[in-house]
Design a protein around this motif. Structure first.
Motif, short mmCIF file in Angstrom:
data_model
loop_
_atom_site.label_atom_id
_atom_site.label_comp_id
_atom_site.label_asym_id
_atom_site.label_seq_id
_atom_site.Cartn_x
_atom_site.Cartn_y
_atom_site.Cartn_z
N GLN A 100 51.13 41.93 25.15
CA GLN A 100 50.76 42.34 23.79
C GLN A 100 51.32 41.41 22.71
OE1 GLN A 100 51.24 46.51 22.94
NE2 GLN A 100 51.34 46.17 20.74
N LEU A 101 52.54 40.93 22.90
CA LEU A 101 53.17 40.10 21.87
C LEU A 101 52.87 38.61 22.01
CD1 LEU A 101 56.72 41.75 21.56
CD2 LEU A 101 54.64 42.23 20.26
N LYS A 102 52.50 38.14 23.20
CA LYS A 102 52.33 36.70 23.40
C LYS A 102 50.98 36.33 24.00
CE LYS A 102 57.32 35.98 23.99
NZ LYS A 102 58.41 35.47 24.91
N PHE A 103 50.75 36.75 25.24
CA PHE A 103 49.58 36.28 25.96
C PHE A 103 48.27 36.81 25.38
CE2 PHE A 103 46.55 36.57 29.54
CZ PHE A 103 46.50 35.23 29.91
N SER A 104 48.21 38.08 25.06
CA SER A 104 46.96 38.67 24.54
C SER A 104 46.52 38.04 23.22
CB SER A 104 47.13 40.19 24.39
OG SER A 104 47.39 40.79 25.64
N PRO A 105 47.42 37.86 22.23
CA PRO A 105 46.99 37.17 21.00
C PRO A 105 46.51 35.74 21.27
CG PRO A 105 49.05 38.33 20.62
CD PRO A 105 48.80 38.39 22.10
N LEU A 106 47.16 35.05 22.20
CA LEU A 106 46.73 33.69 22.55
C LEU A 106 45.31 33.69 23.09
CD1 LEU A 106 47.33 30.64 23.22
CD2 LEU A 106 48.06 31.47 25.46
N VAL A 107 45.03 34.60 24.02
CA VAL A 107 43.70 34.68 24.63
C VAL A 107 42.64 34.99 23.58
CG1 VAL A 107 42.26 36.06 26.19
CG2 VAL A 107 44.51 35.28 26.94
N VAL A 108 42.91 35.96 22.74
CA VAL A 108 41.91 36.38 21.74
C VAL A 108 41.69 35.28 20.71
CG1 VAL A 108 41.40 38.05 19.92
CG2 VAL A 108 42.36 38.83 22.09
N GLU A 109 42.75 34.64 20.25
CA GLU A 109 42.61 33.59 19.24
C GLU A 109 41.84 32.39 19.79
OE1 GLU A 109 46.48 32.68 17.81
OE2 GLU A 109 46.63 34.49 16.59
N ARG A 110 42.14 31.99 21.01
CA ARG A 110 41.44 30.85 21.59
C ARG A 110 40.01 31.22 21.97
NH1 ARG A 110 44.02 26.30 23.02
NH2 ARG A 110 42.66 25.93 24.81
N SER A 111 39.77 32.45 22.40
CA SER A 111 38.41 32.88 22.74
C SER A 111 37.53 32.88 21.50
CB SER A 111 38.44 34.28 23.36
OG SER A 111 39.10 34.27 24.61
N PHE A 112 38.01 33.49 20.43
CA PHE A 112 37.21 33.58 19.22
C PHE A 112 37.26 32.30 18.39
CE2 PHE A 112 37.45 37.96 20.44
CZ PHE A 112 36.27 38.51 19.99
N GLY A 113 38.07 31.34 18.79
CA GLY A 113 38.05 30.02 18.17
C GLY A 113 37.24 29.02 18.95
N LEU A 114 36.62 29.49 20.05
CA LEU A 114 35.84 28.60 20.90
C LEU A 114 34.63 28.03 20.16
CD1 LEU A 114 35.48 27.39 23.72
CD2 LEU A 114 34.28 29.47 24.40
N SER A 115 34.10 28.76 19.19
CA SER A 115 32.93 28.29 18.44
C SER A 115 33.25 27.05 17.61
CB SER A 115 32.41 29.40 17.52
OG SER A 115 33.41 29.81 16.60
N LYS A 116 34.54 26.80 17.37
CA LYS A 116 34.93 25.61 16.62
C LYS A 116 35.11 24.39 17.51
CE LYS A 116 37.53 28.36 13.24
NZ LYS A 116 38.87 28.59 12.64
#
Length: 249
Positions: free
Chosen positions: A140-156
Motif C-alpha cells: 500500500q505504501l510503496k509498491f501499489s502506488p508505483l504500479v498505478v503511477e507507471r500504469s497510468f503514465g504509460l500513455s506518455k
C-alpha cells in the motif's frame, strides 16, 4: 519600443481566440504605461501577463498556472485509462495467480483441524504480521502506488514493448531508472528464492507461512485495485500525481 507595441497588437487577437476577452480583464494599455515598462520584457510576456502588468497587477503567475493545469481531452483520458487498466490488470493477474496456487495449502489446517493450539496462534499471528508488513507497508505504501503511477503514465511513453509487457513495465522491471530496476529485479529474485525454500518446510509450517503470504498478497492486490479506481475517478487533469515514466522511482 515600436517592436513591443507591434508585438502586443499582434497578440491581442489571441485573447479572443483563447476565450480571454479584453473586457474581462479591464486592461487599459496607454502610452504612459508603456514608457514606464521595460520594452524588451513586455515583448516576451503573454497577452494575459502583459494585461496584468499594465493594469498594475503583481501576480504574473496566473497565466503560467492556467497553462500548467490544462484539462485532458476525451481521447487522452480514454487512452490513459485503457492503458492504465491494462497494466494494472497484468500485475493483478500475476498476484491472483500466486494467491490461487498458495490458497489450497494455506487452508489445509482449517480443513483438517489437526494442529496444536500454539500452532493456531502462530497461524493467526503470522497472517496478521504479513498483512501489516507485506500488505500495508510494502504494497500500500510503496509498491501499489508505483504500479498505478507507471500504469497510468504509460500513455506518455507508449511503445509496442511497453504495451505488450505493461505489467512488468508497471512493476519497474524495465523502462525505469537503473536503481529502480535493480531493486525490482532483486525483490523478484528474492521472492522466487523464498518460495523454493518454503516448499521444503514440513506440514503445518508450510501452511502457516503460505497463509501469511496469501493474507499479504490479498491485501496488496486490493490496495492496487483501490488506487487504480481513484486514479480513474480523479484523472481528469494533467496536473494529477503522475510521475513521468522515464523518471519513476
Amino acid at each position: 519600443l515600436e517592436f513591443s507595441i507591434i508585438s502586443l497588437l499582434l497578440t491581442l487577437p489571441l485573447l479572443y481566440s483563447k476565450g480571454f476577452m479584453a473586457s474581462q480583464f479591464k486592461c487599459s494599455i496607454d502610452s504612459s504605461a508603456i514608457r514606464k515598462k521595460d520594452s524588451k520584457s513586455i515583448a516576451s510576456l503573454s497577452p494575459f501577463s502583459a494585461c496584468t502588468l499594465f493594469r498594475g497587477g503583481s501576480n504574473l503567475a496566473t497565466d503560467d498556472s492556467q497553462k500548467s493545469n490544462p484539462k485532458w481531452s476525451f481521447r487522452e483520458t480514454a487512452t490513459r485509462n485503457v492503458l492504465g487498466l491494462w497494466g494494472v490488470l497484468q500485475v493483478v493477474s500475476i498476484l491472483v495467480n500466486a494467491i490461487k496456487r498458495l490458497y489450497p495449502i494455506a487452508i489445509q489446517p482449517i480443513i483438517k483441524k489437526d494442529i496444536q493450539p500454539i500452532e493456531w496462534v502462530m497461524y493467526g499471528a503470522w497472517s496478521l504480521y504479513m498483512m501489516y508488513t507485506e500488505g500495508y507497508k510494502a504494497f500500500q505504501l510503496k509498491f501499489s502506488p508505483l504500479v498505478v503511477e507507471r500504469s497510468f503514465g504509460l500513455s506518455k511513453n507508449m511503445s509496442i514493448l511497453n504495451i505488450l509487457f505493461a505489467g512488468p513495465y508497471s512493476m519497474g522491471l524495465f523502462g525505469a531508472p537503473r536503481k529502480r530496476m535493480i531493486l525490482s529485479w532483486s525483490l523478484t529474485a528474492g521472492v522466487f528464492a523464498l518460495v523454493k525454500l518454503v516448499k521444503l518446510l514440513p506440514y503445518p509450517y508450510r501452511s502457516i507461512v503460505d497463509a501469511g503470504v496469501v493474507a499479504g498478497l490479498s491485501y496488496g492486490t486490493l490496495s492496487i485495485c483501490v488506487l487504480a479506481t481513484k486514479a480513474i475517478l480523479a484523472g481528469n487533469s494533467k496536473s494529477d500525481k503522475e510521475v513521468p515514466t522515464n523518471n519513476s522511482p
